[in-house]
Design a protein around this motif. Structure first.
Motif, mmCIF file in Angstrom:
data_model
loop_
_atom_site.group_PDB
_atom_site.id
_atom_site.type_symbol
_atom_site.label_atom_id
_atom_site.label_comp_id
_atom_site.label_asym_id
_atom_site.label_seq_id
_atom_site.Cartn_x
_atom_site.Cartn_y
_atom_site.Cartn_z
ATOM 1 N N ASP A 112 0.864 -1.185 0.000
ATOM 2 C CA ASP A 112 0.000 0.000 0.000
ATOM 3 C C ASP A 112 0.896 1.229 0.000
ATOM 4 O O ASP A 112 1.815 1.337 0.815
ATOM 5 C CB ASP A 112 -0.914 0.000 1.228
ATOM 6 C CG ASP A 112 -1.980 -1.079 1.122
ATOM 7 O OD1 ASP A 112 -2.896 -0.900 0.301
ATOM 8 O OD2 ASP A 112 -1.880 -2.097 1.838
ATOM 9 N N ARG A 119 -3.855 7.271 -3.095
ATOM 10 C CA ARG A 119 -3.556 5.991 -2.459
ATOM 11 C C ARG A 119 -3.552 4.924 -3.540
ATOM 12 O O ARG A 119 -4.457 4.868 -4.375
ATOM 13 C CB ARG A 119 -4.602 5.684 -1.387
ATOM 14 C CG ARG A 119 -4.285 4.455 -0.591
ATOM 15 C CD ARG A 119 -5.181 4.332 0.605
ATOM 16 N NE ARG A 119 -5.004 3.024 1.204
ATOM 17 C CZ ARG A 119 -5.809 2.509 2.094
ATOM 18 N NH1 ARG A 119 -6.863 3.185 2.502
ATOM 19 N NH2 ARG A 119 -5.582 1.317 2.582
ATOM 20 N N VAL A 121 -2.397 0.641 -4.577
ATOM 21 C CA VAL A 121 -2.109 -0.701 -4.102
ATOM 22 C C VAL A 121 -1.347 -1.426 -5.203
ATOM 23 O O VAL A 121 -1.652 -1.284 -6.388
ATOM 24 C CB VAL A 121 -3.395 -1.459 -3.686
ATOM 25 C CG1 VAL A 121 -4.319 -1.665 -4.871
ATOM 26 C CG2 VAL A 121 -3.058 -2.786 -3.044
ATOM 27 N N TRP A 142 -6.206 2.822 -5.369
ATOM 28 C CA TRP A 142 -7.040 2.194 -4.355
ATOM 29 C C TRP A 142 -8.418 2.849 -4.353
ATOM 30 O O TRP A 142 -8.507 4.048 -4.558
ATOM 31 C CB TRP A 142 -6.361 2.335 -2.987
ATOM 32 C CG TRP A 142 -7.020 1.539 -1.921
ATOM 33 C CD1 TRP A 142 -6.801 0.236 -1.631
ATOM 34 C CD2 TRP A 142 -8.011 2.000 -1.019
ATOM 35 N NE1 TRP A 142 -7.592 -0.145 -0.603
ATOM 36 C CE2 TRP A 142 -8.370 0.929 -0.207
ATOM 37 C CE3 TRP A 142 -8.663 3.215 -0.827
ATOM 38 C CZ2 TRP A 142 -9.308 1.012 0.784
ATOM 39 C CZ3 TRP A 142 -9.605 3.308 0.161
ATOM 40 C CH2 TRP A 142 -9.920 2.210 0.953
#
Length: 171
Positions: A112, A119, A121, A142
């Motif tokens: 992450d 954000r 991933v 994300w």
């Protein structure tokens, strides 16, 4: 007489397999022209490439996909590489995933990342195939993305040596 390394054939097959599963519009990214190869000091051979998504990839499509194939002279070296901690971007919070059975051995992680207020991933799976480690990673904004996308393609990569052997023996 020394046998030629199977690395170029394995890498080309891996690139073709992954490229054929990508949504339309993906292009090779900077530093990832699918020809970047290096040979290590012990005869290890590595090749890698990267694909970048088009401007609007859709929420379920990865923003980037990276493939690396590293061939080792000894299986023990390949096992050591497989079980060592994978290199992920600095600042990534990394946790292990428990992948389904893929090939003889596989290790998967999730990273992450928070960058510039966004954000992201990253899912990565490393698969042991004979004396080689095939690494496949995909990154999503994300909350989109799933390790299943990576697992499906890793299964495809794990079957490449058997498919290549069948093709060579059919000639």
């Amino acid at each position: 007489m020394v046998a030629a390394s199977p690395m170029p054939v394995l890498f080309a097959a891996a690139v073709d397999a992954i490229a054929s599963t990508l949504p339309p519009g993906y292009a090779y990214g900077p530093g990832g022209d699918c020809t970047d190869r290096e040979t290590g000091t012990e005869g290890d051979d590595r090749a890698q490439c990267r694909w970048l998504a088009p401007a609007s990839p859709g929420p379920a499509a990865p923003l980037l996909v990276e493939l690396a194939v590293t061939s080792y002279c000894r299986r023990t070296a390949a096992l050591c590489a497989l079980t060592s901690r994978p290199v992920l971007p600095v600042g990534a919070v990394v946790r292990p995933l428990f992948p389904p059975r893929i090939g003889s051995e596989a290790i998967a992680v999730r990273g992450d990342i928070v960058d510039g207020g966004g954000r992201f991933v990253l899912y990565r799976i490393d698969v042991l195939v004979n004396h080689a480690v095939l690494s496949l990673a995909g990154g999503w904004r994300w909350p989109a993305g799933s390790p299943d996308w990576i697992y499906e393609r890793a299964r495809l990569l794990a079957t490449l040596p058997a498919a290549l052997d069948r093709n060579l023996n059919a000639r």
